[in-house]
Scaffold this active site. Structure first.
Site, PDB file in Angstrom:
ATOM      1  N   ARG A  67       0.855  -0.970  -0.133  1.00 11.69           N
ATOM      2  CA  ARG A  67      -0.079   0.112   0.001  1.00 11.69           C
ATOM      3  C   ARG A  67       0.682   1.177   0.084  1.00 11.69           C
ATOM      4  O   ARG A  67       1.980   1.209   0.607  1.00 11.69           O
ATOM      5  CB  ARG A  67      -0.907   0.192   1.096  1.00 11.69           C
ATOM      6  CG  ARG A  67      -2.257  -0.809   1.292  1.00 11.69           C
ATOM      7  CD  ARG A  67      -2.881  -0.796   2.333  1.00 11.69           C
ATOM      8  NE  ARG A  67      -2.368  -1.194   3.626  1.00 11.69           N
ATOM      9  CZ  ARG A  67      -1.856  -0.329   4.617  1.00 11.69           C
ATOM     10  NH1 ARG A  67      -1.838   0.995   4.281  1.00 11.69           N
ATOM     11  NH2 ARG A  67      -1.135  -0.804   5.542  1.00 11.69           N
ATOM     12  N   TYR A 195      -1.700  -3.655  -6.630  1.00 10.84           N
ATOM     13  CA  TYR A 195      -1.462  -4.477  -5.361  1.00 10.84           C
ATOM     14  C   TYR A 195      -2.424  -4.263  -4.489  1.00 10.84           C
ATOM     15  O   TYR A 195      -2.907  -3.122  -3.918  1.00 10.84           O
ATOM     16  CB  TYR A 195      -0.244  -4.024  -4.972  1.00 10.84           C
ATOM     17  CG  TYR A 195       0.376  -4.919  -3.901  1.00 10.84           C
ATOM     18  CD1 TYR A 195       1.129  -6.187  -4.202  1.00 10.84           C
ATOM     19  CD2 TYR A 195       0.238  -4.690  -2.529  1.00 10.84           C
ATOM     20  CE1 TYR A 195       1.333  -7.087  -3.278  1.00 10.84           C
ATOM     21  CE2 TYR A 195       0.474  -5.773  -1.711  1.00 10.84           C
ATOM     22  CZ  TYR A 195       1.113  -6.896  -1.974  1.00 10.84           C
ATOM     23  OH  TYR A 195       1.597  -7.657  -1.113  1.00 10.84           O
ATOM     24  N   LYS A 204      -9.533  -2.363   1.979  1.00 14.15           N
ATOM     25  CA  LYS A 204      -9.349  -1.192   2.819  1.00 14.15           C
ATOM     26  C   LYS A 204     -10.199  -0.206   2.417  1.00 14.15           C
ATOM     27  O   LYS A 204     -10.529   0.884   3.263  1.00 14.15           O
ATOM     28  CB  LYS A 204      -7.886  -0.817   2.914  1.00 14.15           C
ATOM     29  CG  LYS A 204      -6.874  -1.934   3.286  1.00 14.15           C
ATOM     30  CD  LYS A 204      -7.089  -2.369   4.577  1.00 14.15           C
ATOM     31  CE  LYS A 204      -6.140  -3.730   4.844  1.00 14.15           C
ATOM     32  NZ  LYS A 204      -6.187  -3.961   6.201  1.00 14.15           N
ATOM     33  N   HIS A 224     -10.296  -2.119  11.874  1.00 13.25           N
ATOM     34  CA  HIS A 224      -9.143  -2.986  11.252  1.00 13.25           C
ATOM     35  C   HIS A 224      -8.948  -3.913  12.295  1.00 13.25           C
ATOM     36  O   HIS A 224      -7.996  -3.912  12.996  1.00 13.25           O
ATOM     37  CB  HIS A 224      -7.873  -1.925  10.975  1.00 13.25           C
ATOM     38  CG  HIS A 224      -6.837  -2.601  10.350  1.00 13.25           C
ATOM     39  ND1 HIS A 224      -5.486  -2.327  10.554  1.00 13.25           N
ATOM     40  CD2 HIS A 224      -6.785  -3.851   9.438  1.00 13.25           C
ATOM     41  CE1 HIS A 224      -4.794  -2.937   9.495  1.00 13.25           C
ATOM     42  NE2 HIS A 224      -5.713  -4.192   9.057  1.00 13.25           N
ATOM     43  N   SER A 246      -0.984  -2.990  10.345  1.00 17.12           N
ATOM     44  CA  SER A 246      -0.592  -4.199   9.300  1.00 17.12           C
ATOM     45  C   SER A 246       0.643  -4.765   9.567  1.00 17.12           C
ATOM     46  O   SER A 246       1.697  -4.141  10.273  1.00 17.12           O
ATOM     47  CB  SER A 246      -0.303  -3.385   8.069  1.00 17.12           C
ATOM     48  OG  SER A 246      -1.385  -2.527   7.626  1.00 17.12           O
ATOM     49  N   CYS A 248       1.177  -7.034  11.995  1.00 16.45           N
ATOM     50  CA  CYS A 248       1.579  -7.042  13.444  1.00 16.45           C
ATOM     51  C   CYS A 248       0.708  -8.055  14.127  1.00 16.45           C
ATOM     52  O   CYS A 248       0.755  -8.191  15.313  1.00 16.45           O
ATOM     53  CB  CYS A 248       1.200  -5.641  14.220  1.00 16.45           C
ATOM     54  SG  CYS A 248       2.396  -4.468  13.575  1.00 16.45           S
ATOM     55  N   ASP A 273      -9.003  -9.631   9.370  1.00 18.79           N
ATOM     56  CA  ASP A 273      -8.309  -8.082   9.310  1.00 18.79           C
ATOM     57  C   ASP A 273      -9.452  -7.069   9.407  1.00 18.79           C
ATOM     58  O   ASP A 273      -9.102  -5.913   9.961  1.00 18.79           O
ATOM     59  CB  ASP A 273      -8.112  -8.030   7.670  1.00 18.79           C
ATOM     60  CG  ASP A 273      -6.995  -7.117   7.425  1.00 18.79           C
ATOM     61  OD1 ASP A 273      -6.048  -6.682   7.961  1.00 18.79           O
ATOM     62  OD2 ASP A 273      -7.460  -6.217   6.410  1.00 18.79           O
ATOM     63  N   ARG A 364       2.321 -12.067  -0.129  1.00 16.50           N
ATOM     64  CA  ARG A 364       1.056 -12.580   0.436  1.00 16.50           C
ATOM     65  C   ARG A 364       0.450 -13.712  -0.078  1.00 16.50           C
ATOM     66  O   ARG A 364       0.781 -14.021  -1.281  1.00 16.50           O
ATOM     67  CB  ARG A 364       0.141 -11.527   0.144  1.00 16.50           C
ATOM     68  CG  ARG A 364       0.551 -10.128   1.029  1.00 16.50           C
ATOM     69  CD  ARG A 364      -0.395  -9.433   1.787  1.00 16.50           C
ATOM     70  NE  ARG A 364       0.115  -8.387   2.809  1.00 16.50           N
ATOM     71  CZ  ARG A 364      -0.402  -8.020   3.859  1.00 16.50           C
ATOM     72  NH1 ARG A 364      -1.381  -8.619   4.385  1.00 16.50           N
ATOM     73  NH2 ARG A 364       0.316  -7.125   4.700  1.00 16.50           N
TER      74      ARG A 364
HETATM   75  P1  GTP Z   1      -2.035  -7.441   7.638  1.00 13.80           P
HETATM   76  O1  GTP Z   1      -2.449  -8.574   6.874  1.00 13.80           O
HETATM   77  O2  GTP Z   1      -0.866  -6.524   7.151  1.00 13.80           O
HETATM   78  O3  GTP Z   1      -3.191  -6.450   8.329  1.00 13.80           O
HETATM   79  O4  GTP Z   1      -1.121  -8.059   8.955  1.00 13.80           O
HETATM   80  P2  GTP Z   1      -1.756  -9.000  10.256  1.00 13.80           P
HETATM   81  O5  GTP Z   1      -1.879  -8.076  11.442  1.00 13.80           O
HETATM   82  O6  GTP Z   1      -2.550 -10.066   9.916  1.00 13.80           O
HETATM   83  O7  GTP Z   1      -0.349  -9.857  10.609  1.00 13.80           O
HETATM   84  P3  GTP Z   1       0.148 -11.238  10.539  1.00 13.80           P
HETATM   85  O8  GTP Z   1      -0.659 -12.170  11.438  1.00 13.80           O
HETATM   86  O9  GTP Z   1       0.062 -11.614   9.210  1.00 13.80           O
HETATM   87  O10 GTP Z   1       1.684 -11.152  11.022  1.00 13.80           O
HETATM   88  C1  GTP Z   1       2.603 -10.361  10.418  1.00 13.80           C
HETATM   89  C2  GTP Z   1       4.029 -10.934  10.938  1.00 13.80           C
HETATM   90  O11 GTP Z   1       4.256 -10.880  12.420  1.00 13.80           O
HETATM   91  C3  GTP Z   1       4.385 -12.109  10.227  1.00 13.80           C
HETATM   92  O12 GTP Z   1       5.762 -12.437   9.820  1.00 13.80           O
HETATM   93  C4  GTP Z   1       4.082 -13.058  11.493  1.00 13.80           C
HETATM   94  O13 GTP Z   1       4.836 -14.178  11.431  1.00 13.80           O
HETATM   95  C5  GTP Z   1       4.646 -12.109  12.663  1.00 13.80           C
HETATM   96  N1  GTP Z   1       4.111 -12.629  14.079  1.00 13.80           N
HETATM   97  C6  GTP Z   1       2.683 -12.606  13.893  1.00 13.80           C
HETATM   98  N2  GTP Z   1       2.259 -13.083  15.408  1.00 13.80           N
HETATM   99  C7  GTP Z   1       3.361 -12.953  16.056  1.00 13.80           C
HETATM  100  C8  GTP Z   1       3.534 -13.226  17.257  1.00 13.80           C
HETATM  101  O14 GTP Z   1       3.058 -13.593  18.204  1.00 13.80           O
HETATM  102  N3  GTP Z   1       5.049 -13.062  17.720  1.00 13.80           N
HETATM  103  C9  GTP Z   1       5.875 -12.962  16.906  1.00 13.80           C
HETATM  104  N4  GTP Z   1       7.397 -12.709  17.305  1.00 13.80           N
HETATM  105  N5  GTP Z   1       5.632 -12.657  15.497  1.00 13.80           N
HETATM  106  C10 GTP Z   1       4.325 -12.577  15.040  1.00 13.80           C
HETATM  107  C1  SPV Z   2      -2.776  -4.168   5.361  1.00 10.81           C
HETATM  108  O1  SPV Z   2      -1.856  -3.629   5.026  1.00 10.81           O
HETATM  109  O2  SPV Z   2      -3.380  -3.833   6.815  1.00 10.81           O
HETATM  110  C2  SPV Z   2      -3.312  -5.493   4.965  1.00 10.81           C
HETATM  111  C3  SPV Z   2      -2.853  -5.781   3.414  1.00 10.81           C
HETATM  112  O3  SPV Z   2      -4.310  -6.002   5.349  1.00 10.81           O
HETATM  113  S1  SPV Z   2      -3.644  -4.515   1.988  1.00 10.81           S
HETATM  114  O4  SPV Z   2      -4.730  -5.474   1.729  1.00 10.81           O
HETATM  115  O5  SPV Z   2      -2.597  -4.512   1.250  1.00 10.81           O
HETATM  116  O6  SPV Z   2      -4.129  -3.538   2.569  1.00 10.81           O
HETATM  117 MN    MN Z   3      -4.748  -5.465   7.375  1.00  9.16          MN
END
Ligand code: GTP
Ligand code: SPV
Ligand code: MN
Length: 586
Positions: A67, A195, A204, A224, A246, A248, A273, A364
């Site tokens: 993004r 993307y 979003k 979110h 994002s 996290c 999400d 992704r």
């Molecule tokens: P968006 O799709 O961008 O909104 O992201 P999200 O909030 O769904 O994050 P996601 O669960 O995909 O995690 C993002 C990154 O953080 C990945 O590389 C995970 O492996 C890492 N991660 C997730 N949960 C944990 C955790 O509990 N501990 C640690 N150390 N890393 C984590």
């Molecule tokens: C985020 O960035 O919080 C996502 C991925 O969930 S995107 O759909 O590219 O915004």
């Molecule tokens: Mn997101």
């Protein structure tokens, strides 16, 4: 007489001048035809048919991998209505600037009309959008991420009640890339990117930026947030929604395999999400997941961290910007310990270790939610699930303890509004910079964030029993720079503490920032972690928090007199608690 949808499609075609218009019905035959075309024109690379049937790799333009928040605008008549945290253009200026870019941009190309529903097809809380796009890749993703095609047209009928979104990849030039939102007329224009959140307009753009505006008008919430159900040993399920910025940890928390499964605690996924939440007649807050799939971060995903998604990804999945093994399987950093020989990187070049990563850090997967073994039996419940807790959280190497509970709704809104997190690869720009990201909505709030805080403050008292509000941080680091907390499936221990707090069972220590667990109130059996580490994880450091208090003051100043008074008072009270001028007991 043409319907409002037909009129808008005709108008868009006059502007973009495609050679063909294709109305998407969402059928199997349609996706097979599109897939064949994408394999032929190299939009898709087919993956191993035995181990990854119906799976494809897409490599996006290297300038178009995340993004672009700097090119994302909220276009309201008054600048103050977009507020100090959004980029703003006046609607007429924005259209004057960007209309010429759309003029003829689909010449020689197909225009796809993609009707979709955000939310279960039969839920009163769901809403219809229609995306016009010249990207077959977008169509294929929208088919996974939403209820797309005939089902949406049937729901819409001849009504004008849909959110139109006009999208073109155009020439993919970041100089001519704009993601525009017109919340006053509920319209989206996106050009120059193919993307994720820039191009899949249901996600979003609609479900957060436009929907957050609608939600404020209509007294509901578009957040979110992941939605999960925590099952206890008696079989009772308690639903929680969590907002992390994002990349996290939302997807991972929502899909976790609980480390306390043998004790009867399981986690069920409703969404990963976005949450749309309405006040029901019984005074509960009911959440639906407007999406139908996961557009999840690949790096770091493996059979230990997220076994549910790893098995879901073995069929009918689109991978974007991951690496490719010599047996045509997807690969990314953190999938297993070492990169296999013969790897092709996300650019399509042969990979050399030690240089840049093989998979893009924001690579992704797109997969149907129903393919995860963790999916809740209620994930498509048209009435939504009742939310008992909100969880805010960020990526903080210091400052924020593993978990704390706010004192009450107002304090909880303050905690959410002052959230901060280190930036990630999900958006272009520097990674690892700490920034304020209130409620994880900084890039997604479609109006003045001060008014958004006011909306949050107003929602609690309207509920029969407002959800408890917690804050978590899985990312605190020790002196050696390593994460102190194991994370992933072990996070269930923190969810269990929250459940115990909701049910009045667990002990807590009151601190200046909120209630933190008494170390013995966390269920730690089966986990080898030292008492010192736990103490460090739960520590509220006076110096760090004094700095935090100052940063919050500076952040709040941006909003001037539009900031709700209650948040100013909460900030003052925090300062007093930190300086010890008010006693800890309340
Ligand atoms: P968006 O799709 O961008 O909104 O992201 P999200 O909030 O769904 O994050 P996601 O669960 O995909 O995690 C993002 C990154 O953080 C990945 O590389 C995970 O492996 C890492 N991660 C997730 N949960 C944990 C955790 O509990 N501990 C640690 N150390 N890393 C984590
Ligand atoms: C985020 O960035 O919080 C996502 C991925 O969930 S995107 O759909 O590219 O915004
Ligand atoms: Mn997101």
């Amino acid at each position: 007489m043409s319907t409002p949808l037909e009129s808008w499609v005709e108008e868009s075609a006059r502007l973009t001048k495609p050679s063909k218009i294709s109305w998407c019905d969402g059928s199997q035959a349609e996706i097979e035809r599109l897939t064949d075309e994408m394999l032929r024109d190299k939009t898709f690379v087919g993956l191993n048919r035995k181990t990854y049937p119906n799976c494809y790799l897409h490599r996006s333009n290297p300038n178009d991998v995340a993004r672009t928040e700097g090119l994302t605008f909220i276009c309201t008549h008054k600048k103050e209505d977009a507020g100090p945290t959004n980029n703003w253009m006046a609607p007429a200026d924005a259209k004057e600037k960007v209309r010429p870019l759309f003029d003829g941009c689909m010449k020689g190309r197909t225009m796809y009309v993609v009707p979709y529903i955000m939310g279960p097809a039969n839920s009163p809380y769901s809403k219809v959008g229609v995306e016009i796009t010249d990207s077959a890749y977008v169509v294929a993703n929208m088919r996974i991420m939403s209820r797309m095609g005939k089902v949406a047209l049937d729901r819409l009928g001849s009504s004008s009640d849909f959110v139109p979104g006009l999208h073109s990849v155009a020439d993919l030039n970041p100089e001519r890339r704009f993601i525009l939102h017109f919340p006053e007329e509920k319209l989206i224009w996106s050009i120059g990117s193919g993307y994720g959140g820039n191009a899949l307009l249901g996600k979003k753009c609609f479900a957060l930026r436009i929907a957050s505006w609608m939600a404020r008008e209509q007294s509901w919430m578009a957040e979110h947030m992941l939605i999960l159900g925590l099952e206890d040993p008696s079989g009772k399920v308690t639903y929680m929604a969590a907002a992390f910025p994002s990349a996290c940890g939302k997807t991972n928390l929502a899909m976790m395999v609980s480390a306390l499964e043998s004790q009867g605690y399981r986690v069920w996924t409703i969404g990963d999400d976005i949450a749309w939440m309405h006040i029901a007649e019984d005074g509960t807050l009911r959440a639906i997941n407007p999406e139908a799939g996961f557009f999840g971060v690949a790096p770091g995903t493996n059979v230990k961290t997220n076994p549910n998604v790893m098995s879901a990804l073995h069929h009918d999945t689109i991978f974007t910007n991951v690496a490719l093994t010599d047996s045509q399987e997807p690969w990314w950093e953190g999938m297993d310990s070492a990169a296999p020989a013969g790897l092709t990187d996300w650019h399509g070049n042969s990979y050399t270790s030690g240089k840049a990563p093989a998979a893009h850090p924001n690579s992704r997967y797109t997969v149907r939610a129903s393919q995860s073994a963790s999916i809740s039996s209620r994930w498509e419940d048209p009435a939504g699930v009742p939310i008992s807790a909100f969880i805010f959280g960020g990526r903080r190497a210091r400052v924020a303890p593993l978990v704390y509970e706010s004192y009450d709704w107002q304090h909880g809104v303050f905690v959410g509004s002052t959230m901060a997190s280190e930036t990630t690869a999900a958006a272009t720009g520097a990674v690892g910079v700490t920034r304020r990201d209130p409620m994880a909505m900084l890039p997604f709030c479609g109006y003045n964030m001060a008014d958004y805080f006011g909306h949050w403050l107003s929602m609690g008292p309207k509920l029969k029993k407002a959800p408890k509000i917690f804050h978590v941080n899985w990312f605190r680091r020790g002196a050696d720079g390593k994460f102190l907390w194991p994370g992933y499936g072990e996070n269930v221990r923190v969810l269990k503490w929250m459940l115990d707090r909701i049910e009045g069972r667990a002990g807590a220590n009151e601190t200046a920032v909120g209630f933190v667990p008494k170390p013995n109130s966390l269920t730690l059996d089966g986990l080898s972690i030292s008492r010192e580490t736990i103490d460090e994880l739960l520590r509220v450091d006076a110096g760090d928090w004094a700095d935090e208090d100052q940063a919050v003051g500076k952040f709040f100043e941006k909003f001037g007199s539009r900031l709700p008074a209650a948040l100013g008072e909460q900030h003052k009270a925090l300062g007093e608690r930190l300086s010890g001028s008010s006693v800890a007991t309340r």
